[in-house]
Design a protein around this motif. Sequence first.
Motif, PDB file in Angstrom:
ATOM      1  N   HIS A 132       0.837  -1.207   0.000  1.00  0.00           N
ATOM      2  CA  HIS A 132       0.000   0.000   0.000  1.00  0.00           C
ATOM      3  C   HIS A 132       0.871   1.256   0.000  1.00  0.00           C
ATOM      4  O   HIS A 132       0.583   2.220  -0.718  1.00  0.00           O
ATOM      5  N   HIS A 167      -4.802   6.179  -5.231  1.00  0.00           N
ATOM      6  CA  HIS A 167      -5.717   7.146  -4.606  1.00  0.00           C
ATOM      7  C   HIS A 167      -5.951   8.299  -5.571  1.00  0.00           C
ATOM      8  O   HIS A 167      -5.061   8.661  -6.332  1.00  0.00           O
ATOM      9  N   HIS A 225      -8.760  -1.070  -3.755  1.00  0.00           N
ATOM     10  CA  HIS A 225      -8.878  -1.371  -2.328  1.00  0.00           C
ATOM     11  C   HIS A 225      -9.813  -2.561  -2.069  1.00  0.00           C
ATOM     12  O   HIS A 225      -9.602  -3.309  -1.113  1.00  0.00           O
ATOM     13  N   PHE A 267      -7.387  -0.729   9.567  1.00  0.00           N
ATOM     14  CA  PHE A 267      -7.364  -0.261   8.179  1.00  0.00           C
ATOM     15  C   PHE A 267      -8.258  -1.137   7.293  1.00  0.00           C
ATOM     16  O   PHE A 267      -9.036  -0.640   6.476  1.00  0.00           O
ATOM     17  N   HIS A 300     -11.663  -0.084   5.363  1.00  0.00           N
ATOM     18  CA  HIS A 300     -11.781  -0.150   3.906  1.00  0.00           C
ATOM     19  C   HIS A 300     -12.857  -1.130   3.465  1.00  0.00           C
ATOM     20  O   HIS A 300     -13.487  -0.940   2.423  1.00  0.00           O
TER      21      HIS A 300
HETATM   22 CU   LIG Z   1      -5.449   3.372   0.444  1.00  0.00          CU
END
Ligand SMILES: [Cu+2]
Length: 341
Positions: A85, A93, A102, A269, A273
């Motif tokens: 990432h 992004h 993602h 995280f 997500h």
């Molecule tokens: Cu990300």
Amino acid sequence: MVSFTAALLSLALGFFASSVVAVPAEHPVSRRAPCSQIDVHKEWRDLTTTEKADYIRAVKCLMTTPPREQREAVTNRYEEFQATHILLTERVHSVGHFLPWHRHLNNLYHGALRNECGYTGPFTFWDWSRDADSTLPLKNSPIFDPNTGFGGDGVPGTYKLPPDPKGESFTNVGNYKGCIGDGPFKGVMVHRGPGKLITTHCIVRGIDESWRRGVVSSNVNNIIQTSATYERFRLTIDDLMRGHIHGSGHGIVGGEMLNIYSAGADPLFYLHHANLDRVWWKWQNANPSQRTYELSGPTTQQGKIQITLDFMMDFPALGPNITVRDVMDASQSPSCFKYAY
Ligand SMILES: [Cu+2]
Ligand SMILES: *[C@@H]1O[C@H](CO)[C@@H](O)[C@H](O)[C@H]1NC(C)=O
């Protein structure tokens, strides 16, 4: 005259062709093997206590499983996901494939939990709206429970941000209050981050109430209902500013979770997500024939090239390349899941 007509015709054909491109039916699903089952992903607090414990065990197992590839300061499989990432941050992004990339990162993470660490329970998301809608402080969320969650807030005075000489590691944003003070990840050390820096450090949090309003259910539902196009939806979601959904989940946890590069230091995280993915899934399913394969946005940040379903995404050290098309429909292989609600 003939050439003028031909030019008009080709213009018209070109227009026709490009409008056909936007029609989902012209983009058949992948020719991958069908799903052998459809997993139902559940909200963390809807898992049984045994499932929660086993999920945490599997994450900690990834933290002691050797990485597949040798990369600087990557000491285990868990860190390998974070490092990928970090490596791809600028490429995934504020681009058309932010959501698909993602989604598939989570597919691969789930695959590792299941196949490398024997997790057999449901995969899970953190529905922050349930916390934001309540009158309790966010730190009371079951997600932060030291016994049946991911532990709680950072402890002041236990962490000092390192210098960021190049000023490119986003350590100037985020509430780096301190190391997680309790629960299963207290004392866990990671070796990448914050940002692009390479430092050995604890998982840093700083729970921050000021991000609450972005994820109250009225805001989330409003975005799902009023985003008429993928473009509108993508731009509304993929925004780290206060009051917006993507940033808010990161901001509530605070600390390294708000670092756009190294947020994967925190196991939350993936649950954040997953919930963001769930919001996309809900938006898609509100009008599946139109939206399941609806896609737009640049292939690179501020780029001029519009993404297509054939765009190839990569996941170094984690899995094979895959086209955006192959992750648009969560009910198709390789995703094969739905959300419980
Ligand atoms: Cu990300
Ligand atoms: C996967 O994608 C990356 C980035 O686009 C590319 O460099 C690499 O060659 C691809 N790998 C394969 C096996 O196609």
